[in-house]
Design a protein around this motif. Structure first.
Motif, PDB file in Angstrom:
ATOM      1  N   ARG A  38      19.150  -9.904  -3.335  1.00 20.14           N
ATOM      2  CA  ARG A  38      19.097  -9.966  -1.687  1.00 20.14           C
ATOM      3  C   ARG A  38      18.938  -8.516  -1.453  1.00 20.14           C
ATOM      4  O   ARG A  38      19.913  -7.654  -1.552  1.00 20.14           O
ATOM      5  N   GLU A  51      14.195  -6.965   5.123  1.00 26.87           N
ATOM      6  CA  GLU A  51      14.969  -7.627   3.825  1.00 26.87           C
ATOM      7  C   GLU A  51      13.998  -8.245   3.059  1.00 26.87           C
ATOM      8  O   GLU A  51      13.159  -8.957   3.533  1.00 26.87           O
ATOM      9  N   THR A  53      13.816 -10.539  -0.921  1.00 22.60           N
ATOM     10  CA  THR A  53      14.692 -11.126  -1.962  1.00 22.60           C
ATOM     11  C   THR A  53      13.859 -11.121  -3.159  1.00 22.60           C
ATOM     12  O   THR A  53      12.653 -11.293  -3.414  1.00 22.60           O
TER      13      THR A  53
END
Length: 185
Positions: A38, A51, A53
């Motif tokens: 992450r 953000e 992943t």
């Protein structure tokens, strides 16, 4: 190519058609399923933060960034002229290319210019600079270092909060990363 397992803060990757710098990362290995990474990524060109992943071990191209030490020689119109310290070639950079650190840029100052191909991504100034105070409220006898702060304008036009005892004409050290007063010179 770089693996997502090798992500560290400051690592630059090419992703989604741009250059992104890893700000934060966390390797997660759940009890069920495969591991993943992450991350918090910052777009170097626009400054936006996302953000994302990635699967553990996923590879992607590492951004090939070139860092040159250049000296700011003079300002011409709206452009700032920099000279490469190795080849003595001049480059003109606009305020948008330099960013908000332009407020501490002084003639004769050396800076690191980071390029991706022919595009200038950012200009890194030294972590601290010494500048002269040109405007502030006068210091009064009894003002101490533990008291409050007041605004001061330095020779480049930047405004910095300084202790009450600082007066016009003094040279102060400023942290360019946090825009804060560090001490007198």
């Amino acid at each position: 190519m770089i693996s997502s397992n090798d992500f560290r803060p400051g690592v630059s990757i090419e992703w989604n058609g741009g250059v992104w710098r890893v700000v934060e990362f966390l390797h997660v290995k759940p009890g069920k399923g495969s591991a993943f990474v992450r991350t918090k990524l910052k777009n170097v060109q626009t400054g936006s933060v996302v953000e994302q992943t990635f699967r553990a071990g996923e590879t992607m191209p590492q951004a090939n960034l070139e860092k040159n030490t250049m000296q700011h020689t003079y300002k011409e119109g709206e452009d700032y002229v920099f000279m490469d310290m190795d080849s003595y070639e001049e480059s003109r950079l606009s305020v948008t290319q330099i960013g908000d650190r332009v407020k501490y840029l002084k003639e004769g100052m050396e800076a690191n210019v980071i390029r991706w191909g022919e595009q200038v991504l950012e200009v890194e100034l030294p972590n601290s600079v010494v500048l002269e105070v040109v405007q502030t409220d006068p210091g009064v006898k009894g003002d101490t270092a533990t008291g409050g702060t007041k605004p001061a304008i330095v020779e480049t036009g930047a405004q910095v909060m300084v202790p009450l005892f600082i007066s016009v004409g003094e040279r102060i050290r400023i942290d360019t990363r946090t825009d804060s007063y560090m001490g007198r010179e």
